[in-house]
Enzyme design. Structure first.
Site, mmCIF file in Angstrom:
data_model
loop_
_atom_site.group_PDB
_atom_site.id
_atom_site.type_symbol
_atom_site.label_atom_id
_atom_site.label_comp_id
_atom_site.label_asym_id
_atom_site.label_seq_id
_atom_site.Cartn_x
_atom_site.Cartn_y
_atom_site.Cartn_z
ATOM 1 N N LYS A 169 0.870 -1.243 0.114
ATOM 2 C CA LYS A 169 -0.131 -0.021 -0.023
ATOM 3 C C LYS A 169 0.911 1.169 -0.137
ATOM 4 C CE LYS A 169 -4.475 1.100 0.163
ATOM 5 N NZ LYS A 169 -5.317 -0.037 -0.305
ATOM 6 N N ASN B 193 -15.324 6.159 -6.198
ATOM 7 C CA ASN B 193 -15.564 4.999 -7.010
ATOM 8 C C ASN B 193 -16.501 3.901 -6.595
ATOM 9 O OD1 ASN B 193 -14.432 2.177 -7.928
ATOM 10 N ND2 ASN B 193 -13.990 3.444 -9.799
ATOM 11 N N SER C 81 -7.927 -6.012 -10.831
ATOM 12 C CA SER C 81 -6.476 -5.529 -10.952
ATOM 13 C C SER C 81 -5.403 -6.878 -11.247
ATOM 14 C CB SER C 81 -5.901 -5.130 -9.676
ATOM 15 O OG SER C 81 -6.376 -3.610 -9.545
HETATM 16 N N1 GLU Z 1 -7.038 0.016 -3.553
HETATM 17 C C1 GLU Z 1 -7.860 -0.837 -3.913
HETATM 18 C C2 GLU Z 1 -7.890 -1.852 -2.545
HETATM 19 O O1 GLU Z 1 -7.843 -1.503 -1.284
HETATM 20 C C3 GLU Z 1 -7.350 -1.854 -4.964
HETATM 21 C C4 GLU Z 1 -5.971 -2.392 -4.764
HETATM 22 C C5 GLU Z 1 -5.528 -3.107 -6.245
HETATM 23 O O2 GLU Z 1 -6.157 -3.077 -7.085
HETATM 24 O O3 GLU Z 1 -4.286 -3.260 -6.216
HETATM 25 O O4 GLU Z 1 -8.124 -3.039 -2.558
#
Ligand code: GLU
Length: 422
Positions: free
Chosen positions: A114, A229, A356
């Site tokens: 992250k 989103n 993703s």
């Molecule tokens: N930010 C999103 C999450 O917290 C997606 C992370 C990603 O697609 O790698 O799951």
């Protein structure tokens, strides 16, 4: 409030400490020893960066950002980058651990990562955001990459930000690198269906949870906190499925209509950060929104929204977490005792990272799928994840959050042992 009460409240809201407690309990229940916990309780690497950005007025502002990589025993780390004024190192660390759990539940070949930058993009121009995004990528470029750590969007970052970041990374490496980052625009190697994937996954969880609870979606009253989103797509999906979305909110307030809100018009009027309530006079607070009488509540904003202070006032029968960490562990206990079916973030919002992963696979292959293929595979993975967590909760007599942690951490614990790290 007394000093002791303030300290206790802070303890409840410290997402890293509460995540570590959950990891400890999950590993104990699975029969893993203290060494595995010592390794997995913190990210293996957290980089802090400070970098200058030229602002439009000619001045230079120095920003602080982080990138945390929880553990790469299973595969490269993966997870979003958020731009938010309240970003902290501990928050980014906890979010990277949650990504590990999420990838573990879905069976994706990743550990968790992250990133975050302390900033408020809402008060920055487009060119300033671009310079910030590019500077952050330059600052972290040594530790990220398509086989090391693959970023994605998160709070207040979107496909345009991903496009700038991908371009910056490709220029540094001197080869086109669409597989460096996911959540890109379609023209740059993004996947069809990625934009709506988090909400689609949440909607699948709502459908499955409603089945467990014997609630019919047609006419069910839904409240969505957050209109970014995840929240905005979800409100649309629920509306289209025949549910009544009676409340939505953004960072500035909430709107409520017992007869159902006109979601299409709200979607047209929201700005790119999901702000829409400023256009209305009769708003209610976010606190009032959460306590509305409804069947399904979806927190889709930020952390620590449902705490032991307001958990008893929540009236929803089902909560599906679209945000990361919206409910504290104390609140989870209270809600579970009240009979609320709470689908935790690491399962509820995993549709985002699942697609993703599909995007990264397509980039690696250079072969692109149809939207129907993406949706079909997402549906299959989400349903499998939901069932695995539900069966674990039933078999181990735990709530869904602990069951999700157990399912999610298991493969990583296995992987660190197999590699001989513990
Ligand atoms: N930010 C999103 C999450 O917290 C997606 C992370 C990603 O697609 O790698 O799951």
């Amino acid at each position: 409030m007394s000093t002791v009460a303030v300290a206790q409240k802070d303890e409840e809201l410290n997402v890293l400490v509460s995540t570590q407690e959950m990891i400890q309990i999950a590993l104990n229940k699975l029969g893993y020893g203290q060494e595995v916990y010592e390794l997995l309780k913190e990210p293996m690497r957290t980089l802090t960066v400070r970098f200058p950005v030229r602002m439009d007025d000619g001045s230079v502002q120095v920003f602080t950002g982080y990138r945390a990589q929880h553990n790469n025993a299973v595969g490269p780390t993966k997870g979003g980058i958020r731009f938010h004024p309240d970003v902290t190192e501990d928050e980014v660390k906890a979010l990277s651990i949650w990504m590990s759990i999420k990838c573990g539940i879905a069976g994706l070949p990743y550990g968790g990562g992250k990133g975050g930058v302390i900033c408020d993009p809402r008060s920055m121009s487009f060119p300033e955001q671009e310079r910030l995004a590019r500077a952050y990528v330059r600052a972290i470029s040594q530790i990220v990459g398509p086989t090391k750590d693959i970023p994605a969007p998160d709070v207040m970052t979107n496909s345009q930000v991903m496009a700038w970041m991908m371009d910056e990374y490709s220029q540094i490496r001197e080869f086109d690198s669409p597989n460096f980052i996911t959540g890109k625009p379609i023209a740059l190697g993004g996947s069809l269906g990625r934009d709506s994937s988090t909400a689609r996954g949440v909607a699948i969880c709502i459908r499955e949870a409603a089945r467990v609870k014997g609630i019919t979606l047609e006419g069910a009253r839904v409240v969505v906190q957050g209109f970014g989103n995840a929240g905005s797509y979800l409100a649309k999906f629920m509306h289209d499925a025949g549910a009544k979305v009676i409340g939505i909110s953004d960072a500035y307030g909430a709107i409520h209509d017992e007869n159902g809100l006109d979601i299409d018009s709200l979607l047209e009027r929201r700005d790119s950060f999901g702000t829409v309530t400023k256009l209305f006079k009769n708003t209610i607070t976010n606190k009032e929104l959460l306590e509305l009488d409804c069947d399904i509540l979806v927190p889709a904003a930020i952390e620590n929204q449902i705490t032991k202070e307001n958990a008893n006032d929540i009236k929803a029968k089902i909560i599906v977490e679209a945000a990361n960490g919206p409910t504290t562990m104390e609140a989870t206990k209270i809600l579970t005792e009240k009979g609320v079916l709470l689908i935790p973030d690491v399962l509820g919002n995993s549709g985002g990272v699942i697609v993703s992963y599909f995007e990264w696979v397509q980039n690696n292959q250079g072969y692109y799928w149809t939207e129907a293929e993406v949706e079909e595979r997402l549906e299959a993975l989400m349903v499998r994840s939901f069932e695995t967590v539900l069966h674990t909760a039933q078999a181990r007599n735990t709530d869904m959050r602990l069951a999700a942690y157990m399912v999610g951490i298991k493969r990583m614990a296995e992987a660190v042992e197999l590699r001989g790290w513990v």
